[in-house]
Design an enzyme around this catalytic site. Structure first.
Site, mmCIF file in Angstrom:
data_model
loop_
_atom_site.group_PDB
_atom_site.id
_atom_site.type_symbol
_atom_site.label_atom_id
_atom_site.label_comp_id
_atom_site.label_asym_id
_atom_site.label_seq_id
_atom_site.Cartn_x
_atom_site.Cartn_y
_atom_site.Cartn_z
ATOM 1 N N HIS A 210 -8.817 10.785 0.645
ATOM 2 C CA HIS A 210 -9.740 10.282 -0.389
ATOM 3 C C HIS A 210 -11.021 9.936 0.351
ATOM 4 O O HIS A 210 -10.999 9.070 1.242
ATOM 5 C CB HIS A 210 -9.173 9.048 -1.071
ATOM 6 C CG HIS A 210 -7.839 9.291 -1.703
ATOM 7 N ND1 HIS A 210 -7.698 9.563 -3.043
ATOM 8 C CD2 HIS A 210 -6.583 9.329 -1.174
ATOM 9 C CE1 HIS A 210 -6.413 9.744 -3.315
ATOM 10 N NE2 HIS A 210 -5.715 9.608 -2.198
ATOM 11 N N GLU B 11 5.025 8.402 -4.941
ATOM 12 C CA GLU B 11 4.587 7.552 -3.824
ATOM 13 C C GLU B 11 5.365 6.238 -3.969
ATOM 14 O O GLU B 11 6.209 5.910 -3.142
ATOM 15 C CB GLU B 11 3.073 7.321 -3.897
ATOM 16 C CG GLU B 11 2.544 6.384 -2.799
ATOM 17 C CD GLU B 11 1.038 6.107 -2.919
ATOM 18 O OE1 GLU B 11 0.432 6.419 -3.971
ATOM 19 O OE2 GLU B 11 0.471 5.555 -1.952
HETATM 20 N N1 HPA Z 1 -2.307 6.429 -4.032
HETATM 21 C C1 HPA Z 1 -2.887 6.413 -5.231
HETATM 22 N N2 HPA Z 1 -4.204 6.347 -5.390
HETATM 23 C C2 HPA Z 1 -4.973 6.334 -4.313
HETATM 24 C C3 HPA Z 1 -4.436 6.361 -3.052
HETATM 25 C C4 HPA Z 1 -3.031 6.412 -2.903
HETATM 26 O O1 HPA Z 1 -2.454 6.441 -1.807
HETATM 27 N N3 HPA Z 1 -5.477 6.315 -2.197
HETATM 28 C C5 HPA Z 1 -6.604 6.292 -2.926
HETATM 29 N N4 HPA Z 1 -6.304 6.292 -4.222
HETATM 30 ZN ZN ZN Z 2 -3.704 9.450 -1.917
#
Ligand code: HPA
Ligand code: ZN
Length: 349
Positions: free
Chosen positions: A28, A209
């Site tokens: 990101h 995640e």
């Molecule tokens: N997960 C979800 N959204 C995000 C992440 C992440 O690891 N990093 C930046 N935005």
């Molecule tokens: Zn991410």
């Protein structure tokens, strides 16, 4: 593993990990904003910060879960105002990536984080796209952009964002889905992603995640995601693992992110090796390197040291990163050849 992989002594593994060419598919750009640059841009744009020093800001980076990180990440991005800020940010990241022998980057950006503050979509996209172009000439690295929708916002806001971005369509290759995962399943964006598919955009999504395997199934079946970002929770679902392997759906894994956000608080428990050994197209990436304590090579170094992977895994990860990218076939073939040459250089026979 390729049949002709040369033997590599364990003592050469750290140097090999650093030297091998690789692609980064999960970064990101706002997450590459280092505390030093937050202070520089705050000064340049005359924005007050709630921290007295770089050290004070950095010491606030102690996260308990994804949301505790996102709160600081969105706050940090508030210093990005002008086209030049986005340009400087992306170019600094790409220069840093080139030092890790990264040959190709597919970079997420979160336009809604900026348009919500009154920054124009063109300001964001023009700054980032110009940095991607210049990085090729300056650092020999290729880079493209993936527009990521914030999943904590509504479907309507995602459609509006897509509408604002379409005049700039030539500057990004695909769309993604990020931000707070739990409570915001992929199905919320099924119609947005269907429209993006009609527009010929590549589609990827963060899933698994913190969220359950069901979110990964939705990302595949409802969003038609070509890659899954993170995806580490797939190990809890044998049928899903079998599908990801069979269909060669890449997972963009981010070990230090997982550690810092308490997904795997101890890196020795990370499942990257299990994913690779199950035949999944896993890759190693840095997610938000300024917040999680390491760029790509540091992610590789630490996860290899913690989980005892060997040179065969290293080759597989680099090869996967090329195969999983949206780059032209000729580029992939060239990077594969470079990878083979680096392994030959480190061979111990
Ligand atoms: N997960 C979800 N959204 C995000 C992440 C992440 O690891 N990093 C930046 N935005
Ligand atoms: Zn991410």
């Amino acid at each position: 593993m390729p049949p002709s992989l040369p033997p590599i002594a364990d003592k050469h593994l750290p140097a090999l990990l650093a030297a091998m060419p690789k692609a980064v598919l999960h970064i990101h750009v706002e997450g590459s904003l280092e505390p030093e640059m937050i202070f520089q841009l705050a000064q340049r744009n005359d924005i007050p910060l709630p921290y007295a020093s770089v050290q004070e800001l950095r010491s606030a980076y102690a996260f308990t879960n994804l949301q505790s990180f996102l709160d600081l990440y969105y706050q940090g991005a508030g210093v990005l105002q002008k086209e030049e800020d986005f340009y400087d940010l992306a170019l600094a990241y790409l220069a840093r990536a080139a030092m890790d022998n990264v040959v190709h980057v597919e970079m997420f950006f979160d336009p809604q984080t900026h348009t919500a503050r009154g920054v124009a979509m063109e300001t964001v996209v023009h700054g980032l796209a110009r940095a991607c172009r210049d990085a090729q000439a300056m650092h020999g690295i290729s880079a493209s952009l993936i527009l990521s929708f914030l999943r904590h916002l509504s479907e309507r806001e995602a459609f509006e964002t897509l509408e604002q971005a379409l005049p700039l369509r030539e500057h990004f290759i695909g769309v993604g889905l990020d931000s707070s995962e739990l409570g915001h399943p992929p199905e919320k964006f099924e119609r947005v992603f269907a429209r993006c598919g009609e527009l010929g955009l590549h589609r990827v999504a963060h899933a698994g995640e913190e969220g359950p395997p069901a979110y990964i199934w939705q990302a595949l079946d409802l969003l038609h995601a070509e890659r899954i970002d993170h995806g580490v929770q797939a190990v809890h679902d044998a049928a899903l693992m079998e599908r990801l392997a069979r269909e060669r759906i890449p997972l963009t894994v981010c070990p230090l992110s997982n550690q810092k956000l308490q997904v795997f608080p101890d890196l020795r428990d990370h499942n990257l090796k299990a994913l690779l050994d199950a035949g999944l197209v896993a890759t190693v990436n840095s997610d938000d390197p300024a917040y999680f304590g390491g760029y790509t090579n540091e992610n590789l170094r630490q996860v290899f040291a913690a989980t005892g992977m060997h040179a065969g895994h290293a080759w597989q990860l680099a090869a996967n990163s090329f195969d999983a990218s949206f780059a032209p076939a000729a580029d992939k073939a060239r990077w594969h050849a470079q990878l083979g040459a680096v392994f030959e250089r480190f061979a111990t026979r």
